[in-house]
Design an enzyme around this catalytic site. Structure first.
Site, PDB file in Angstrom:
ATOM      1  N   GLU A  68       0.787  -1.090   0.020  1.00 56.10           N
ATOM      2  CA  GLU A  68       0.160  -0.021   0.120  1.00 56.10           C
ATOM      3  C   GLU A  68       0.973   1.350   0.010  1.00 56.10           C
ATOM      4  O   GLU A  68       1.861   1.348   0.991  1.00 56.10           O
ATOM      5  CB  GLU A  68      -0.947   0.004   1.252  1.00 56.10           C
ATOM      6  CG  GLU A  68      -1.806   1.343   1.152  1.00 56.10           C
ATOM      7  CD  GLU A  68      -3.106   1.259   2.025  1.00 56.10           C
ATOM      8  OE1 GLU A  68      -3.971   1.915   2.086  1.00 56.10           O
ATOM      9  OE2 GLU A  68      -3.152   0.059   2.851  1.00 56.10           O
ATOM     10  N   GLU A  93       4.797   4.682   3.959  1.00 59.32           N
ATOM     11  CA  GLU A  93       4.057   5.971   4.554  1.00 59.32           C
ATOM     12  C   GLU A  93       5.288   6.804   5.383  1.00 59.32           C
ATOM     13  O   GLU A  93       6.086   6.220   5.933  1.00 59.32           O
ATOM     14  CB  GLU A  93       3.125   5.792   5.486  1.00 59.32           C
ATOM     15  CG  GLU A  93       2.324   7.016   6.010  1.00 59.32           C
ATOM     16  CD  GLU A  93       1.793   7.867   5.153  1.00 59.32           C
ATOM     17  OE1 GLU A  93       2.283   8.951   4.988  1.00 59.32           O
ATOM     18  OE2 GLU A  93       0.915   7.619   4.784  1.00 59.32           O
ATOM     19  N   ASP A 121       9.560   7.378   1.344  1.00 56.50           N
ATOM     20  CA  ASP A 121       9.065   7.604  -0.085  1.00 56.50           C
ATOM     21  C   ASP A 121       9.328   6.234  -0.694  1.00 56.50           C
ATOM     22  O   ASP A 121      10.229   5.567  -0.818  1.00 56.50           O
ATOM     23  CB  ASP A 121       9.860   8.469  -0.858  1.00 56.50           C
ATOM     24  CG  ASP A 121       9.117   8.976  -1.860  1.00 56.50           C
ATOM     25  OD1 ASP A 121       8.326   7.987  -2.693  1.00 56.50           O
ATOM     26  OD2 ASP A 121       9.117  10.188  -2.629  1.00 56.50           O
ATOM     27  N   ASP A 143      -2.474  12.347  -2.305  1.00 61.28           N
ATOM     28  CA  ASP A 143      -2.499  13.805  -2.287  1.00 61.28           C
ATOM     29  C   ASP A 143      -2.796  14.184  -3.840  1.00 61.28           C
ATOM     30  O   ASP A 143      -2.196  13.682  -4.683  1.00 61.28           O
ATOM     31  CB  ASP A 143      -1.289  14.566  -1.941  1.00 61.28           C
ATOM     32  CG  ASP A 143      -1.572  16.064  -1.719  1.00 61.28           C
ATOM     33  OD1 ASP A 143      -2.171  16.656  -2.620  1.00 61.28           O
ATOM     34  OD2 ASP A 143      -0.764  16.682  -0.723  1.00 61.28           O
ATOM     35  N   LYS A 147      -3.729  21.632  -8.613  1.00 63.72           N
ATOM     36  CA  LYS A 147      -3.243  22.623  -9.525  1.00 63.72           C
ATOM     37  C   LYS A 147      -2.362  21.981 -10.486  1.00 63.72           C
ATOM     38  O   LYS A 147      -1.237  21.186 -10.460  1.00 63.72           O
ATOM     39  CB  LYS A 147      -2.373  23.751  -8.771  1.00 63.72           C
ATOM     40  CG  LYS A 147      -3.070  24.389  -7.508  1.00 63.72           C
ATOM     41  CD  LYS A 147      -2.314  25.529  -6.746  1.00 63.72           C
ATOM     42  CE  LYS A 147      -3.218  26.100  -5.853  1.00 63.72           C
ATOM     43  NZ  LYS A 147      -2.460  26.988  -4.816  1.00 63.72           N
ATOM     44  N   ASP A 179     -11.229  11.027  -4.260  1.00 62.19           N
ATOM     45  CA  ASP A 179     -12.676  11.702  -4.261  1.00 62.19           C
ATOM     46  C   ASP A 179     -12.306  13.179  -4.888  1.00 62.19           C
ATOM     47  O   ASP A 179     -13.253  14.022  -4.961  1.00 62.19           O
ATOM     48  CB  ASP A 179     -13.267  12.065  -3.045  1.00 62.19           C
ATOM     49  CG  ASP A 179     -12.362  12.589  -2.039  1.00 62.19           C
ATOM     50  OD1 ASP A 179     -11.019  12.802  -2.348  1.00 62.19           O
ATOM     51  OD2 ASP A 179     -12.559  13.119  -0.661  1.00 62.19           O
ATOM     52  N   THR A 216     -11.043   3.277   4.048  1.00 62.25           N
ATOM     53  CA  THR A 216     -10.091   3.897   4.949  1.00 62.25           C
ATOM     54  C   THR A 216     -10.928   4.911   5.817  1.00 62.25           C
ATOM     55  O   THR A 216     -12.049   5.212   5.764  1.00 62.25           O
ATOM     56  CB  THR A 216      -9.170   4.548   4.002  1.00 62.25           C
ATOM     57  OG1 THR A 216     -10.130   5.738   3.293  1.00 62.25           O
ATOM     58  CG2 THR A 216      -8.486   3.769   3.023  1.00 62.25           C
ATOM     59  N   ARG A 217     -10.034   5.497   6.755  1.00 61.61           N
ATOM     60  CA  ARG A 217     -10.758   6.364   7.827  1.00 61.61           C
ATOM     61  C   ARG A 217     -11.207   7.805   6.824  1.00 61.61           C
ATOM     62  O   ARG A 217     -12.312   8.284   7.118  1.00 61.61           O
ATOM     63  CB  ARG A 217      -9.831   6.732   8.971  1.00 61.61           C
ATOM     64  CG  ARG A 217     -10.438   7.689   9.670  1.00 61.61           C
ATOM     65  CD  ARG A 217      -9.383   7.916  11.122  1.00 61.61           C
ATOM     66  NE  ARG A 217      -8.009   8.449  10.493  1.00 61.61           N
ATOM     67  CZ  ARG A 217      -7.081   8.658  11.390  1.00 61.61           C
ATOM     68  NH1 ARG A 217      -7.371   8.437  12.834  1.00 61.61           N
ATOM     69  NH2 ARG A 217      -5.920   8.861  11.048  1.00 61.61           N
ATOM     70  N   TYR A 218     -10.074   8.027   6.038  1.00 54.23           N
ATOM     71  CA  TYR A 218     -10.478   9.201   5.204  1.00 54.23           C
ATOM     72  C   TYR A 218     -11.767   9.090   4.477  1.00 54.23           C
ATOM     73  O   TYR A 218     -12.756  10.045   4.407  1.00 54.23           O
ATOM     74  CB  TYR A 218      -9.308   9.323   4.081  1.00 54.23           C
ATOM     75  CG  TYR A 218      -9.661  10.741   3.228  1.00 54.23           C
ATOM     76  CD1 TYR A 218      -9.231  11.791   3.706  1.00 54.23           C
ATOM     77  CD2 TYR A 218     -10.321  10.295   1.992  1.00 54.23           C
ATOM     78  CE1 TYR A 218      -9.343  13.065   2.604  1.00 54.23           C
ATOM     79  CE2 TYR A 218     -10.461  11.561   1.060  1.00 54.23           C
ATOM     80  CZ  TYR A 218      -9.919  12.853   1.466  1.00 54.23           C
ATOM     81  OH  TYR A 218     -10.305  13.838   0.542  1.00 54.23           O
TER      82      TYR A 218
END
Length: 238
Positions: A68, A93, A121, A143, A147, A179, A216-218
C-alpha cells in the site's frame, strides 16, 4: 516503458518529496510504538543495486505480498492483514502520525507477523523489488495536487505505472481511489492508456466494489463531501 521499468535494479536516486512528515506532537504511547515496535517492522531503504525479496521480509511463509502506497492511518492495511494472515502486507508511509496509528492497530490486533513498514518515499523501494513480486498494489486517496503546475507531483503517472507494471505479477491488481475530480480524470486517463493494465472496475458505487476492499478512515469521514471513485486494474499477462 520508462527507464525504471527497463532497469529495475538501478539504484534509486532519492526523489524530491512533497508533503508533511509530521503533524501534531505524538503522545507518549505513540512515541513508544515508534521507538519500540517500528524498528522490528521496518523495511530498510535499499542500498544501490540491492534486491529486496518481499516474501523474505516476513518471518513465515506468505502466499503473496501486497503493498500500500501512503496508508494514511493504516485502517485499510490493518484490516487486510487481519483478514488475510497468509498475505504479507508492506505499508509505505512517511507521515509519522500515520505510522504511529498503524502501529497501534498492529499492536492491538497482533499483526506483527504479516505487516511490514517502509517509513520512506515508496519510490526508494520500488526499483529494488524483483519483477512480478507483488500480488496487489493500493493507491488510495493520494494527495491530488489539483493545481496544474503541481501535476508532476501526482503519484499516478506513466513512469510510475511502468514501475508498477514491472513489480506486479501477471494478473496482479492495482487498486486506486480518489474523491478529487481532477485526480480521478487524471488517473483514469493514464491508467486506460497504459498497455500493461486492463480495466476491471471504475465506479462511484461503493456497493459495486469488491467485498475485500476495506474503507479507509478518510473515506469514512467523507471530508470533501464528494463520492469517491474506485478503480481496479489488472496486470495483463506478460
Amino acid at each position: 516503458m520508462g527507464k525504471h521499468a527497463e532497469n529495475g535494479n538501478a539504484a534509486a536516486e532519492r526523489p524530491r518529496f512533497f508533503g508533511r512528515r509530521q503533524g501534531k506532537a505524538l503522545r507518549r504511547n505513540a512515541l513508544g510504538l515508534i521507538e519500540d515496535l517500528l524498528p522490528r517492522l521496518t523495511v530498510a531503504v535499499p542500498e544501490p543495486d540491492e534486491r529486496v525479496e518481499p516474501a523474505l521480509l516476513f518471518p513465515g511463509a506468505v502466499r503473496s505480498v501486497w503493498l500500500e502506497v501512503g496508508f494514511g492511518g493504516g485502517e485499510h492495511l490493518a484490516q487486510l492483514a487481519e483478514d488475510n494472515p497468509d498475505i504479507g502486507l508492506i505499508g509505505c508511509e512517511v507521515f509519522r502520525n500515520g505510522i504511529a496509528s498503524l502501529l497501534g492497530h498492529v499492536q492491538a490486533r497482533q499483526l506483527g507477523n504479516n505487516v511490514r513498514v517502509f517509513p520512506e518515499d515508496v519510490r526508494l523501494l520500488l526499483p529494488a523489488l524483483p519483477d512480478g513480486s507483488l500480488g496487489r498494489v493500493f493507491v488510495l486517496f493520494p494527495d491530488p495536487w489539483p493545481k496544474t503546475r503541481h501535476a508532476d507531483r501526482r503519484f499516478i503517472s506513466p513512469e510510475t505505472l511502468d514501475v508498477l507494471a514491472r513489480v506486479l505479477e501477471s494478473g496482479g491488481e492495482l487498486r486506486v481511489a480518489s474523491d478529487d475530480p481532477i485526480y480521478v480524470a487524471w488517473a483514469a486517463r493514464h491508467l486506460d492508456a497504459h498497455p500493461a493494465f486492463e480495466k476491471i472496475l471504475a465506479t462511484a458505487d461503493r456497493s459495486a466494489v469488491p467485498a475485500d476492499w476495506p474503507a479507509t478512515r478518510y473515506e469514512q469521514k467523507c471530508i470533501t463531501g464528494r463520492a469517491p471513485v474506485f478503480f481496479l486494474y489488472r496486470r495483463r499477462a506478460r
